[in-house]
Structures are given as C-alpha cells and as structure tokens.
Design an enzyme around this catalytic site. Structure first.
Site, mmCIF file in Angstrom:
data_model
loop_
_atom_site.group_PDB
_atom_site.id
_atom_site.type_symbol
_atom_site.label_atom_id
_atom_site.label_comp_id
_atom_site.label_asym_id
_atom_site.label_seq_id
_atom_site.Cartn_x
_atom_site.Cartn_y
_atom_site.Cartn_z
ATOM 1 N N LYS A 173 0.692 -1.214 -0.085
ATOM 2 C CA LYS A 173 -0.036 -0.088 0.027
ATOM 3 C C LYS A 173 0.932 1.265 -0.032
ATOM 4 O O LYS A 173 2.093 1.248 0.540
ATOM 5 C CB LYS A 173 -1.010 -0.016 1.111
ATOM 6 C CG LYS A 173 -1.941 0.876 1.479
ATOM 7 C CD LYS A 173 -2.983 0.863 2.431
ATOM 8 C CE LYS A 173 -3.941 1.782 2.495
ATOM 9 N NZ LYS A 173 -5.028 1.237 3.918
ATOM 10 N N SER B 189 -9.527 1.636 2.476
ATOM 11 C CA SER B 189 -8.679 2.572 1.985
ATOM 12 C C SER B 189 -7.353 1.802 1.122
ATOM 13 O O SER B 189 -6.700 2.303 0.221
ATOM 14 C CB SER B 189 -7.736 3.395 2.750
ATOM 15 O OG SER B 189 -7.018 2.910 3.677
ATOM 16 N N SER C 141 -10.393 -0.831 6.576
ATOM 17 C CA SER C 141 -9.533 -0.471 5.190
ATOM 18 C C SER C 141 -8.999 -1.789 4.470
ATOM 19 O O SER C 141 -8.484 -1.649 3.255
ATOM 20 C CB SER C 141 -8.542 0.554 5.419
ATOM 21 O OG SER C 141 -8.843 1.702 5.766
#
Length: 226
Positions: A44, A119, A143
């Site tokens: 990420k 996210s 997320s």
C-alpha cells in the site's frame, strides 16, 4: 507484466519499486530460502520504501522521498519476498472509496462501474485483477476488510501492535483504534503464510515494541481467530 495490464484497466498502481530485479538476483545466490522466497508482493502507498514517496494521496508529501525501508518491507525482503509495486489509496486514507487528486480513481476490476473499496483499494483491485498474489494493506476501520469484501478476496486485520507500523508520515487524525498492517490475498492459506513469515525473529529485533509472539499454526487450524 500482469500488474501493468491490470493497472491500465483499473488505475491501481502508484509506483513501481526499482531494484526489485536486482533483489531477485541476490536472492538466487542466497543459500537460505525464506518463507516468501521469490513471491512478488504489492504494498500500500503509505508503507515506507527506500527511494520512494509515501503520499497517502496528499500533495504535501510528494517531495518527501524516503531514505529507508520500513520494518515490514525489510522483513518481507528478509523472507525472500519481492516488494514490486505501491498501490493507490484515497486522499488521507480515511475513506471507503479509492480516489485522490494525484493518482486519480481506482476502479473495481470485477465491475468498472463500482468502487474497489478503501482505503487499501489499490491492493484489492490489483490482487482481484490478477496483477499480484499477495499484498500488504492497512486497516483502522475496515481499510483491509472492505476492499477484500468488495473485490472478492481474503484479508486480515491483525490484533493491534502485532506487526511493526508502516513508518509513514504521521496520520493527520488521532485514532482511537490502532491502525494495523495486514495481508490481502485470494485465499486464507496465503494470509497465514504471510503472517507466519512476518512474525519472525527479525521483526522482533528491528522493532522491540512488537510483542515477540510467533504465529500459532494450531490456533489457525482450530478455526479460532488468528
């Protein structure tokens, strides 16, 4: 190649990690093979990686190139894994979609009219699209779990403080719940392998704040929470 193809379709990759080919050559010469030997791993956007930015989808962080790998990246490499791309996030990362003004909107590979969730939406989209087999996302309030659900994947938010943090810019928010890094993949066995690889002596030495408790395979096989 696959990651590029998926990225063209759904816009999920923010950066390719240079040096991953050299790392593979180095790995081939090593006698000891780690648990993640030769596996390309997507990470990420906000996880620190030497020579790259951790934007969090925010323009203010674009000039800040990181000087060293975060602990999780060091441990992944130690275990033979090859971090090869960074993936998209929503601006500030506190969002259930995956869009920011720098890298744009990430689409769901299963249905381009839909969001991949957030996210860790770039991770969800890349793995579901076939561009990665294992990724590292993060989760405070869903997320990892939301993009895993939206994209038909498996994801795990580990117990708080189980894995060393991303080493990224401090969150602009005061969080009542501990933010946690965790694996995303297409099946539970991959999540378990990743956790087993991460919870090793090297992580406990690099970050003494992480409790030195190895992964318990028996607990997983009994079907209890990991």
């Amino acid at each position: 190649g696959e990651a590029l193809k998926v990225n063209q379709e759904v816009n999920c990759v923010t950066d390719f990690i240079h040096g991953c080919e050299d790392q593979l050559q180095k790995l081939k010469k090593q006698k000891e093979k780690g648990l993640l030997y030769g596996i390309p791993i997507s990470i990420k956007d906000h996880i620190n990686c030497k020579g790259h930015i951790s934007s969090g989808g925010m323009v203010k962080f674009l000039g800040q190139v990181k000087e060293e790998d975060s602990v999780i990246v060091q441990v992944l490499k130690h275990q033979g894994g090859i971090p090869f791309v960074k993936t998209n996030v929503p601006q500030t990362m506190i969002n259930y979609d995956c869009s920011n003004l720098i890298f744009g909107q990430t689409l769901n590979p299963l249905n381009h009219q839909k969001s991949p969730g957030g996210s860790s939406g770039g991770e969800g989209a890349l793995i579901a699209g076939g561009g990665s087999i294992l990724g590292i996302g993060s989760d405070v309030a869903g997320s990892i779990r939301l993009p895993s659900s939206f994209c038909g994947l498996c994801g795990l938010k580990p117990t708080g403080n189980r894995i060393s943090p991303p080493g990224c810019n401090d969150s602009p928010f005061v969080l009542a719940v501990t933010a946690m890094l965790g694996p995303m993949a297409r099946d539970v066995d991959s999540l378990a392998l990743c956790m087993k690889a991460l919870l090793c002596q090297q992580m406990f030495q690099l970050d003494p704040t992480v409790p030195p408790i190895p992964f318990d395979e028996e607990v997983r096989l009994r079907g209890a929470p990991i």
